[in-house]
Motif scaffolding. Structure first.
Motif, PDB file in Angstrom:
ATOM      1  N   SER A  53       0.810  -1.218   0.000  1.00  9.22           N
ATOM      2  CA  SER A  53       0.000   0.000   0.000  1.00  9.22           C
ATOM      3  C   SER A  53       0.847   1.273   0.000  1.00  9.22           C
ATOM      4  CB  SER A  53      -0.941   0.011   1.210  1.00  9.22           C
ATOM      5  OG  SER A  53      -0.206   0.135   2.411  1.00  9.22           O
ATOM      6  N   VAL A  54       2.160   1.127   0.138  1.00 12.88           N
ATOM      7  CA  VAL A  54       3.063   2.281   0.196  1.00 12.88           C
ATOM      8  C   VAL A  54       3.869   2.346  -1.099  1.00 12.88           C
ATOM      9  CG1 VAL A  54       5.011   3.316   1.423  1.00 12.88           C
ATOM     10  CG2 VAL A  54       3.245   2.106   2.703  1.00 12.88           C
ATOM     11  N   ASN A  55       3.918   3.541  -1.698  1.00 12.94           N
ATOM     12  CA  ASN A  55       4.733   3.772  -2.888  1.00 12.94           C
ATOM     13  C   ASN A  55       6.183   3.964  -2.436  1.00 12.94           C
ATOM     14  OD1 ASN A  55       5.954   4.522  -5.242  1.00 12.94           O
ATOM     15  ND2 ASN A  55       4.828   6.449  -5.459  1.00 12.94           N
ATOM     16  N   LEU A  56       6.997   2.937  -2.602  1.00  8.10           N
ATOM     17  CA  LEU A  56       8.386   2.995  -2.136  1.00  8.10           C
ATOM     18  C   LEU A  56       9.240   3.973  -2.935  1.00  8.10           C
ATOM     19  CD1 LEU A  56       8.994  -0.813  -1.516  1.00  8.10           C
ATOM     20  CD2 LEU A  56       8.465   0.947   0.170  1.00  8.10           C
ATOM     21  N   LYS A  57       8.785   4.374  -4.110  1.00  9.16           N
ATOM     22  CA  LYS A  57       9.567   5.276  -4.957  1.00  9.16           C
ATOM     23  C   LYS A  57       9.416   6.747  -4.563  1.00  9.16           C
ATOM     24  CE  LYS A  57       9.604   2.165  -8.842  1.00  9.16           C
ATOM     25  NZ  LYS A  57       9.358   1.969 -10.256  1.00  9.16           N
ATOM     26  N   GLN A  58       8.602   7.039  -3.557  1.00  8.40           N
ATOM     27  CA  GLN A  58       8.383   8.428  -3.163  1.00  8.40           C
ATOM     28  C   GLN A  58       9.474   8.965  -2.239  1.00  8.40           C
ATOM     29  OE1 GLN A  58       5.030   9.075  -0.492  1.00  8.40           O
ATOM     30  NE2 GLN A  58       5.170   6.945   0.208  1.00  8.40           N
ATOM     31  N   PHE A  59      10.298   8.115  -1.682  1.00 10.04           N
ATOM     32  CA  PHE A  59      11.275   8.528  -0.676  1.00 10.04           C
ATOM     33  C   PHE A  59      12.600   8.922  -1.303  1.00 10.04           C
ATOM     34  CE2 PHE A  59       8.498   5.254   1.258  1.00 10.04           C
ATOM     35  CZ  PHE A  59       7.805   6.089   2.100  1.00 10.04           C
ATOM     36  N   LYS A  60      13.268   9.894  -0.659  1.00  6.23           N
ATOM     37  CA  LYS A  60      14.525  10.394  -1.188  1.00  6.23           C
ATOM     38  C   LYS A  60      15.639  10.447  -0.131  1.00  6.23           C
ATOM     39  CE  LYS A  60      12.002  13.367  -4.365  1.00  6.23           C
ATOM     40  NZ  LYS A  60      10.666  12.975  -3.946  1.00  6.23           N
TER      41      LYS A  60
ATOM     42  N   ILE B  16      12.832   7.966   5.434  1.00  2.00           N
ATOM     43  CA  ILE B  16      12.836   6.564   5.853  1.00  2.00           C
ATOM     44  C   ILE B  16      14.014   6.303   6.778  1.00  2.00           C
ATOM     45  CG2 ILE B  16      11.588   5.613   3.869  1.00  2.00           C
ATOM     46  CD1 ILE B  16      14.268   4.868   2.621  1.00  2.00           C
ATOM     47  N   VAL B  17      13.836   5.309   7.645  1.00  4.88           N
ATOM     48  CA  VAL B  17      14.893   4.888   8.567  1.00  4.88           C
ATOM     49  C   VAL B  17      15.199   3.434   8.256  1.00  4.88           C
ATOM     50  CG1 VAL B  17      15.551   4.554  10.970  1.00  4.88           C
ATOM     51  CG2 VAL B  17      14.079   6.475  10.344  1.00  4.88           C
TER      52      VAL B  17
ATOM     53  N   LEU C  12      19.432  -5.302  -0.527  1.00  2.00           N
ATOM     54  CA  LEU C  12      18.766  -4.092  -1.030  1.00  2.00           C
ATOM     55  C   LEU C  12      18.570  -4.081  -2.544  1.00  2.00           C
ATOM     56  CD1 LEU C  12      20.483  -1.498   1.295  1.00  2.00           C
ATOM     57  CD2 LEU C  12      18.037  -2.001   1.193  1.00  2.00           C
ATOM     58  N   ARG C  13      18.953  -5.148  -3.216  1.00  2.00           N
ATOM     59  CA  ARG C  13      18.823  -5.194  -4.674  1.00  2.00           C
ATOM     60  C   ARG C  13      17.385  -4.954  -5.127  1.00  2.00           C
ATOM     61  NH1 ARG C  13      22.181  -9.162  -5.925  1.00  2.00           N
ATOM     62  NH2 ARG C  13      23.702  -7.622  -6.535  1.00  2.00           N
ATOM     63  N   THR C  14      16.404  -5.438  -4.372  1.00  2.00           N
ATOM     64  CA  THR C  14      15.001  -5.289  -4.774  1.00  2.00           C
ATOM     65  C   THR C  14      14.384  -3.979  -4.293  1.00  2.00           C
ATOM     66  OG1 THR C  14      14.263  -6.491  -2.822  1.00  2.00           O
ATOM     67  CG2 THR C  14      14.627  -7.777  -4.835  1.00  2.00           C
ATOM     68  N   PHE C  15      15.075  -3.252  -3.436  1.00  2.00           N
ATOM     69  CA  PHE C  15      14.550  -1.956  -2.997  1.00  2.00           C
ATOM     70  C   PHE C  15      14.729  -0.967  -4.146  1.00  2.00           C
ATOM     71  CE2 PHE C  15      14.386   1.991  -0.530  1.00  2.00           C
ATOM     72  CZ  PHE C  15      13.231   1.745   0.210  1.00  2.00           C
ATOM     73  N   PRO C  16      13.692  -0.188  -4.483  1.00  2.00           N
ATOM     74  CA  PRO C  16      13.771   0.654  -5.689  1.00  2.00           C
ATOM     75  C   PRO C  16      14.829   1.746  -5.591  1.00  2.00           C
ATOM     76  CG  PRO C  16      11.757   1.109  -4.462  1.00  2.00           C
ATOM     77  CD  PRO C  16      12.424  -0.054  -3.785  1.00  2.00           C
ATOM     78  N   GLN C  17      15.305   2.157  -6.757  1.00  2.00           N
ATOM     79  CA  GLN C  17      16.219   3.289  -6.863  1.00  2.00           C
ATOM     80  C   GLN C  17      15.477   4.558  -6.453  1.00  2.00           C
ATOM     81  OE1 GLN C  17      19.427   3.270  -7.833  1.00  2.00           O
ATOM     82  NE2 GLN C  17      19.645   1.256  -8.698  1.00  2.00           N
ATOM     83  N   ALA C  18      16.218   5.549  -6.006  1.00  2.00           N
ATOM     84  CA  ALA C  18      15.604   6.848  -5.709  1.00  2.00           C
ATOM     85  C   ALA C  18      15.188   7.491  -7.019  1.00  2.00           C
ATOM     86  CB  ALA C  18      16.602   7.742  -4.964  1.00  2.00           C
ATOM     87  N   THR C  19      14.165   8.323  -6.951  1.00  2.00           N
ATOM     88  CA  THR C  19      13.705   9.012  -8.160  1.00  2.00           C
ATOM     89  C   THR C  19      14.712  10.049  -8.597  1.00  2.00           C
ATOM     90  OG1 THR C  19      12.473  10.567  -6.787  1.00  2.00           O
ATOM     91  CG2 THR C  19      11.270   8.656  -7.626  1.00  2.00           C
ATOM     92  N   LEU C  20      14.630  10.475  -9.853  1.00  2.00           N
ATOM     93  CA  LEU C  20      15.633  11.362 -10.428  1.00  2.00           C
ATOM     94  C   LEU C  20      15.722  12.713  -9.743  1.00  2.00           C
ATOM     95  CD1 LEU C  20      15.221  10.593 -14.213  1.00  2.00           C
ATOM     96  CD2 LEU C  20      17.028   9.844 -12.674  1.00  2.00           C
ATOM     97  N   ASP C  21      14.612  13.220  -9.208  1.00  2.00           N
ATOM     98  CA  ASP C  21      14.674  14.541  -8.585  1.00  2.00           C
ATOM     99  C   ASP C  21      15.421  14.521  -7.249  1.00  2.00           C
ATOM    100  OD1 ASP C  21      12.787  13.251  -7.103  1.00  2.00           O
ATOM    101  OD2 ASP C  21      11.194  14.706  -7.460  1.00  2.00           O
TER     102      ASP C  21
END
Length: 191
Positions: free
Chosen positions: A37-44, A91-92, A177-186
């Motif tokens: 339910s959480v968009n993991l790509k929103q974190f920076k 995120i922590v 952490l291979r499956t944890f998404p990359q941070a977004t470009l911004d």
């Protein structure tokens, strides 16, 4: 005949190289779970700390290994494009380690049609070993809710050289952490 020898040589070399690679690698199984339910790509931004709620293994959870684990997680997260922010992270990432005693039971069935003559039977042997686990829990800092968890478990042979330990820990954290998404470009924008 010469063509068979020419074909057999490269196959034999590939087999030898494959065995060497397999013997040098750690036997760790890596897996993960997440809150869909959480968009993991929103974190920076992130920060790293040891998990609060559990006891650490006295050896794997030593201060030396805690620093080594923390440094490896920071390096891998920054390589994925996240920015370290100890004041107000989004995120922590919390890490923990433990070791469990395990036992493997092996059976060698020797039953045959001639067992009455040779005295065949079932030989059972046990093998005791320790299984290490490296666990990363990622929490959303706004509500301290776990949103992702990754772990690696298996038999770990401790390297003797410091550089090898650092490399082993970094590679393990990268695998988790291979499956944890990359941070977004911004994430790369300048402040």
């Amino acid at each position: 005949m010469k063509s068979i020898v020419k074909l057999t040589k490269p196959i034999a070399w590939m087999g030898v190289v494959g065995v060497l690679i397999m013997s040098c690698s750690q036997a760790l199984q890596v897996s993960y779970d997440y809150d869909s339910s959480v968009n993991l790509k929103q974190f920076k931004t992130f920060k790293v700390e040891a998990e609060h709620k559990t006891e650490q293994d006295p050896l794997l959870g030593s201060d030396l290994n805690r620093r080594r684990l923390g440094d490896a997680v920071v390096e891998v997260m920054e390589a994925k494009g996240y920015k370290l922010d100890n004041q107000s992270p989004e995120i922590v990432v919390r890490f923990m380690t433990d070791v469990k005693d395990r036992q493997q039971v092996r059976s060698n069935n020797m039953y045959s049609p001639y067992m009455w003559w040779y005295g065949g039977g079932n030989n059972i042997s046990t093998y005791n070993y320790q299984e290490s686990r490296f666990i990363l829990n990622i929490y959303q800092s706004s509500n301290d809710k776990m949103i992702w968890q990754g772990w690696a478990s298996g038999k770990v042979k401790a390297p003797t050289k410091r550089e090898d330990r650092d490399t082993m820990v970094k590679n393990t954290m990268a695998d988790i952490l291979r499956t944890f998404p990359q941070a977004t470009l911004d994430t790369y924008s300048r402040k």
